[in-house]
Design a protein around this motif. Structure first.
Motif, PDB file in Angstrom:
ATOM      1  N   ALA A 133       0.812  -1.218   0.000  1.00  0.00           N
ATOM      2  CA  ALA A 133       0.000   0.000   0.000  1.00  0.00           C
ATOM      3  C   ALA A 133       0.842   1.263   0.000  1.00  0.00           C
ATOM      4  O   ALA A 133       0.389   2.311  -0.474  1.00  0.00           O
ATOM      5  N   ALA A 134       2.051   1.192   0.544  1.00  0.00           N
ATOM      6  CA  ALA A 134       2.952   2.341   0.572  1.00  0.00           C
ATOM      7  C   ALA A 134       4.381   1.821   0.633  1.00  0.00           C
ATOM      8  O   ALA A 134       4.618   0.688   1.073  1.00  0.00           O
ATOM      9  N   THR A 180       8.993   7.757  -2.450  1.00  0.00           N
ATOM     10  CA  THR A 180       8.129   7.401  -1.330  1.00  0.00           C
ATOM     11  C   THR A 180       6.701   7.710  -1.761  1.00  0.00           C
ATOM     12  O   THR A 180       6.439   8.804  -2.273  1.00  0.00           O
ATOM     13  N   GLY A 181       5.811   6.749  -1.594  1.00  0.00           N
ATOM     14  CA  GLY A 181       4.448   7.002  -2.046  1.00  0.00           C
ATOM     15  C   GLY A 181       3.456   6.004  -1.500  1.00  0.00           C
ATOM     16  O   GLY A 181       3.828   4.959  -0.954  1.00  0.00           O
ATOM     17  N   THR A 182       2.191   6.327  -1.681  1.00  0.00           N
ATOM     18  CA  THR A 182       1.089   5.506  -1.201  1.00  0.00           C
ATOM     19  C   THR A 182       0.072   5.321  -2.321  1.00  0.00           C
ATOM     20  O   THR A 182      -0.221   6.280  -3.056  1.00  0.00           O
ATOM     21  N   ALA A 183      -0.449   4.121  -2.455  1.00  0.00           N
ATOM     22  CA  ALA A 183      -1.514   3.874  -3.425  1.00  0.00           C
ATOM     23  C   ALA A 183      -2.719   4.747  -3.089  1.00  0.00           C
ATOM     24  O   ALA A 183      -3.005   5.022  -1.917  1.00  0.00           O
ATOM     25  N   ARG A 184      -3.427   5.189  -4.113  1.00  0.00           N
ATOM     26  CA  ARG A 184      -4.519   6.142  -3.920  1.00  0.00           C
ATOM     27  C   ARG A 184      -5.542   5.649  -2.897  1.00  0.00           C
ATOM     28  O   ARG A 184      -6.058   6.417  -2.091  1.00  0.00           O
ATOM     29  N   ALA A 185      -5.840   4.358  -2.923  1.00  0.00           N
ATOM     30  CA  ALA A 185      -6.889   3.819  -2.050  1.00  0.00           C
ATOM     31  C   ALA A 185      -6.502   3.847  -0.580  1.00  0.00           C
ATOM     32  O   ALA A 185      -7.366   3.672   0.292  1.00  0.00           O
ATOM     33  N   PHE A 186      -5.226   4.075  -0.275  1.00  0.00           N
ATOM     34  CA  PHE A 186      -4.763   3.993   1.110  1.00  0.00           C
ATOM     35  C   PHE A 186      -4.211   5.319   1.630  1.00  0.00           C
ATOM     36  O   PHE A 186      -3.601   5.359   2.706  1.00  0.00           O
ATOM     37  N   ARG A 187      -4.400   6.390   0.900  1.00  0.00           N
ATOM     38  CA  ARG A 187      -3.838   7.667   1.318  1.00  0.00           C
ATOM     39  C   ARG A 187      -4.604   8.248   2.507  1.00  0.00           C
ATOM     40  O   ARG A 187      -5.763   7.910   2.741  1.00  0.00           O
TER      41      ARG A 187
END
Length: 309
Positions: free
Chosen positions: A226-227, A244-251
């Motif tokens: 997810a991130a 560094t990032g997070t999938a849209r569904a888990f932001r």
């Protein structure tokens, strides 16, 4: 003394060492090694038409240029030319020769718009503007003292979240590719990307000699990455966060901060002493996260653009 510009010879050790040395002196906040320079030439996608250049004076590499096409953009005709000259060898004409050679090469391959990163200094800006480039976006380089700084304490993952490393995905890294592609497409940029080629990602990112799988942390939710916080290391004491990032569904759940904190603690435990990263100046959320970790801005670069023809 005569300055000449020619393509980098990746098989010649003196060339890749000279290229790496100049890049390190001109851009000390970026993790690079001679082996990574050679690897990039050998493994970058052929559609990029990648052709690094060196400027040479009396047998010494005094300038470098990264030159290629933005092949993974939906907008055709875009190219890039990033020029760096040895700080003690400027004002000799090396930069101008590199730019001229790069522009001719890219124009022959259909480029109509060129992008160039320029360190934010009056002389550099004036150089770009003299060559017909106009100012675009800007970005910060940030540095964290891992050896003497104080990291936030390690956090316990919330229920349903597990922290893993990229090494745990060695048998099937595709889920990390999908996460990387989604987050990269949402990064602030003046160039649009379509990150769809899994095999190219394996070559250029996953198998890259600087990518440290053990120090790349991944927050997993219900078995799905997810991130993440991806790390490159130089085999010494330098550590660079390259994404560094997070999938849209888990932001909005703090998962990127969780993953990066885990990665930084791993890096310090492994004996690394300096951490670097970079952020678009308009990326307020990530700049705030890095400030929370203790990063400080150490330089700013500006992306300039020139329309050819």
């Amino acid at each position: 003394m005569t300055i000449t510009v020619r393509p980098l010879r990746p098989e010649v050790r003196a060339d890749v060492e000279g290229f790496s040395h100049v890049r390190h002196l001109a851009l000390p906040f970026f993790v690079v090694t001679p082996d990574s320079i050679a690897y990039d030439v050998a493994h970058i996608h052929p559609d990029a038409q990648y052709r690094p250049l060196v400027a040479e004076e009396d047998g010494e590499v005094i300038g470098t240029a990264q030159v290629g096409l933005v092949h993974d953009s939906p907008d055709p005709g875009q190219g890039y030319v990033n020029v760096y000259v040895h700080p003690e060898r400027t004002r000799r004409g090396a930069g101008t020769l590199l730019v001229r050679t790069a522009e001719e090469y890219l124009a022959e391959r259909g480029a109509t718009r060129l992008f160039a990163w320029i360190l934010d200094a009056p002389g550099n800006r004036a150089f770009a503007e003299r060559h017909g480039y106009r100012e675009g976006r800007s970005a910060h380089f940030l540095r964290l003292d891992l050896a003497h700084g104080t990291l936030p304490p390690l956090q316990t993952p919330p229920p349903g979240v597990e922290l893993r490393t990229a090494a745990d995905f060695a048998d099937d890294p595709r889920p990390l590719f999908e996460l990387d592609a989604e987050t990269a497409s949402d990064e602030p940029s003046d160039v649009a990307y379509e990150f769809t080629d899994y095999e190219a990602w394996l070559e250029e990112t996953w198998n890259h000699p600087l990518l440290n799988h053990e120090l790349t942390s991944v927050a997993v939710v219900d078995g799905r990455p997810a991130a993440f916080s991806a790390a490159r290391t130089d085999g010494g004491t330098r550590y660079g966060t390259v994404m560094t990032g997070t999938a849209r569904a888990f932001r909005g759940r703090g998962l990127a901060k969780l993953a990066k904190n885990d990665a930084l603690h791993r890096a310090r435990a492994a004996g690394l002493t300096e951490a670097f990263t970079g952020n678009d100046t308009g990326n307020g959320p990530m700049l705030a996260i890095n400030k929370w970790f203790g990063y400080e801005i150490c330089a700013t670069e500006v992306r300039y653009v020139r329309e050819l023809g």
